[in-house]
Every structure is written in structure tokens, then in C-alpha cells.
Design a protein around this motif. Structure first.
Motif, PDB file in Angstrom:
ATOM      1  N   LYS A  17      39.747  47.372  -2.302  1.00 19.04           N
ATOM      2  CA  LYS A  17      39.455  46.608  -1.095  1.00 19.04           C
ATOM      3  C   LYS A  17      40.632  46.740  -0.142  1.00 19.04           C
ATOM      4  O   LYS A  17      41.779  46.547  -0.517  1.00 19.04           O
ATOM      5  CB  LYS A  17      39.219  45.141  -1.439  1.00 19.04           C
ATOM      6  CG  LYS A  17      37.927  44.901  -2.167  1.00 19.04           C
ATOM      7  CD  LYS A  17      37.655  43.432  -2.309  1.00 19.04           C
ATOM      8  CE  LYS A  17      36.313  43.231  -2.983  1.00 19.04           C
ATOM      9  NZ  LYS A  17      35.974  41.808  -3.099  1.00 19.04           N
ATOM     10  N   LYS A  19      41.846  45.979   4.039  1.00 17.25           N
ATOM     11  CA  LYS A  19      41.540  45.299   5.287  1.00 17.25           C
ATOM     12  C   LYS A  19      41.085  46.326   6.319  1.00 17.25           C
ATOM     13  O   LYS A  19      41.737  47.343   6.535  1.00 17.25           O
ATOM     14  CB  LYS A  19      42.795  44.584   5.780  1.00 17.25           C
ATOM     15  CG  LYS A  19      42.549  43.639   6.917  1.00 17.25           C
ATOM     16  CD  LYS A  19      43.819  42.880   7.238  1.00 17.25           C
ATOM     17  CE  LYS A  19      43.515  41.741   8.178  1.00 17.25           C
ATOM     18  NZ  LYS A  19      44.710  40.936   8.442  1.00 17.25           N
ATOM     19  N   GLY A  20      39.953  46.103   6.927  1.00 21.27           N
ATOM     20  CA  GLY A  20      39.423  46.996   7.956  1.00 21.27           C
ATOM     21  C   GLY A  20      38.436  48.024   7.425  1.00 21.27           C
ATOM     22  O   GLY A  20      37.712  48.627   8.200  1.00 21.27           O
ATOM     23  N   LYS A  22      35.153  48.568   5.742  1.00 25.33           N
ATOM     24  CA  LYS A  22      33.957  47.768   5.434  1.00 25.33           C
ATOM     25  C   LYS A  22      33.011  48.448   4.459  1.00 25.33           C
ATOM     26  O   LYS A  22      32.400  47.802   3.626  1.00 25.33           O
ATOM     27  CB  LYS A  22      33.201  47.440   6.730  1.00 25.33           C
ATOM     28  CG  LYS A  22      34.020  46.724   7.764  1.00 25.33           C
ATOM     29  CD  LYS A  22      34.352  45.325   7.324  1.00 25.33           C
ATOM     30  CE  LYS A  22      35.115  44.597   8.416  1.00 25.33           C
ATOM     31  NZ  LYS A  22      35.683  43.358   7.988  1.00 25.33           N
ATOM     32  N   THR A  23      32.889  49.767   4.546  1.00 26.82           N
ATOM     33  CA  THR A  23      31.910  50.467   3.712  1.00 26.82           C
ATOM     34  C   THR A  23      32.569  51.000   2.441  1.00 26.82           C
ATOM     35  O   THR A  23      33.786  51.202   2.386  1.00 26.82           O
ATOM     36  CB  THR A  23      31.311  51.654   4.492  1.00 26.82           C
ATOM     37  OG1 THR A  23      32.346  52.604   4.767  1.00 26.82           O
ATOM     38  CG2 THR A  23      30.680  51.190   5.803  1.00 26.82           C
ATOM     39  N   ARG A  27      36.443  52.668   1.859  1.00 31.46           N
ATOM     40  CA  ARG A  27      37.381  52.214   0.827  1.00 31.46           C
ATOM     41  C   ARG A  27      37.740  53.347  -0.127  1.00 31.46           C
ATOM     42  O   ARG A  27      38.898  53.500  -0.524  1.00 31.46           O
ATOM     43  CB  ARG A  27      36.790  51.024   0.069  1.00 31.46           C
ATOM     44  CG  ARG A  27      36.728  49.756   0.915  1.00 31.46           C
ATOM     45  CD  ARG A  27      36.405  48.534   0.084  1.00 31.46           C
ATOM     46  NE  ARG A  27      35.082  48.583  -0.514  1.00 31.46           N
ATOM     47  CZ  ARG A  27      33.980  48.063   0.024  1.00 31.46           C
ATOM     48  NH1 ARG A  27      34.054  47.440   1.183  1.00 31.46           N
ATOM     49  NH2 ARG A  27      32.826  48.155  -0.591  1.00 31.46           N
TER      50      ARG A  27
END
Length: 132
Positions: A17, A19-20, A22-23, A27
Motif C-alpha cells: 500500500k 499513498k497515491g 489507488k489501483t 501498487r
């Protein structure tokens, strides 16, 4: 001929995970980017990603073929690595040989102290200061 050493590491299987991101693809791309940047900081150059078969034991008597994702890195061997670094930071050029260069005329020396004609002592080092 340049010789290389290679390093093969397993590709990350799980995305972290971030930050920034989303998909899942973003990641996973970030996880790959981290592995590549870690190795690049140590001098390894990324070459390619491979998926290769690997026979693994399953149970007591059987085996199964599993495909593994690997990342291949390379860097020059130590001898070539130092040559490559010298190309980036070359040694300074050798100074010209001054053996054939004539000695400078002492009368042209501007910083030479003025001599007194009455002083007849030879030039010897002064024991207190080490000067002549």
C-alpha cells in the motif's frame, strides 16, 4: 571485452500500500520500482524480467512444475568497474618532463631578497628558524 556479474532476484509477488497509488497495478509497479532502485543504488543495472519453470516436490513422491517470476540485474566485474569509473573521472594528465628545462635566472626572480655586497658569510640554514 567487458565481463559482467549477474544477480537474479525474485520479483515481488505482493503489492504494498502506497499513498497515491489507488489501483493494484499502480501498487505493484511501485513495488517493482522499489526493488529496481535499491539494486541500482548498489551499482546493479536492470536487464530484464523472466518467467522460468521450476520443478518442485509435491508430497512424498510427486513433483510439480511451477513458474517463477525473476528480475535479472548486471554490473561490470570489479576490474572493469574501476576502468569504467576512470573513464568517468580520468586521472589528471602527466606533467611534462622538466629535466631538459633550463634553470630560471636568479636575477629574474622578483621575490628574491636583495643581497648586501658586504656580507661574505655562506648561505647556511639558520638554526633557530630553519631559513637561509
Amino acid at each position: 571485452m567487458t565481463g559482467y556479474e549477474y544477480k537474479v532476484v525474485p520479483a515481488p509477488r505482493k503489492a504494498r500500500k502506497v499513498k497515491g497509488a489507488k489501483t493494484p497495478e499502480a501498487r505493484f509497479a511501485y513495488a517493482l520500482q522499489e526493488v529496481m532502485n535499491e539494486h541500482a543504488a548498489l551499482g546493479w543495472e536492470f536487464q530484464r524480467a523472466e518467467t522460468l519453470p521450476c520443478d518442485e516436490r509435491q508430497g512424498l513422491t510427486s513433483s510439480q512444475t511451477v513458474f517463477r517470476d525473476l528480475l535479472v540485474f548486471r554490473r561490470p566485474r570489479d576490474a572493469q568497474r574501476t576502468e569504467a569509473q576512470e573513464d568517468v573521472h580520468p586521472e589528471p594528465a602527466e606533467l611534462p618532463d622538466t629535466a631538459d628545462t633550463p634553470e630560471p635566472d636568479p636575477e629574474d626572480n622578483i621575490t628574491a631578497p636583495a643581497t648586501d655586497d658586504t656580507d661574505t658569510t655562506p648561505d647556511t640554514p639558520d638554526r633557530d628558524t630553519g631559513r637561509t
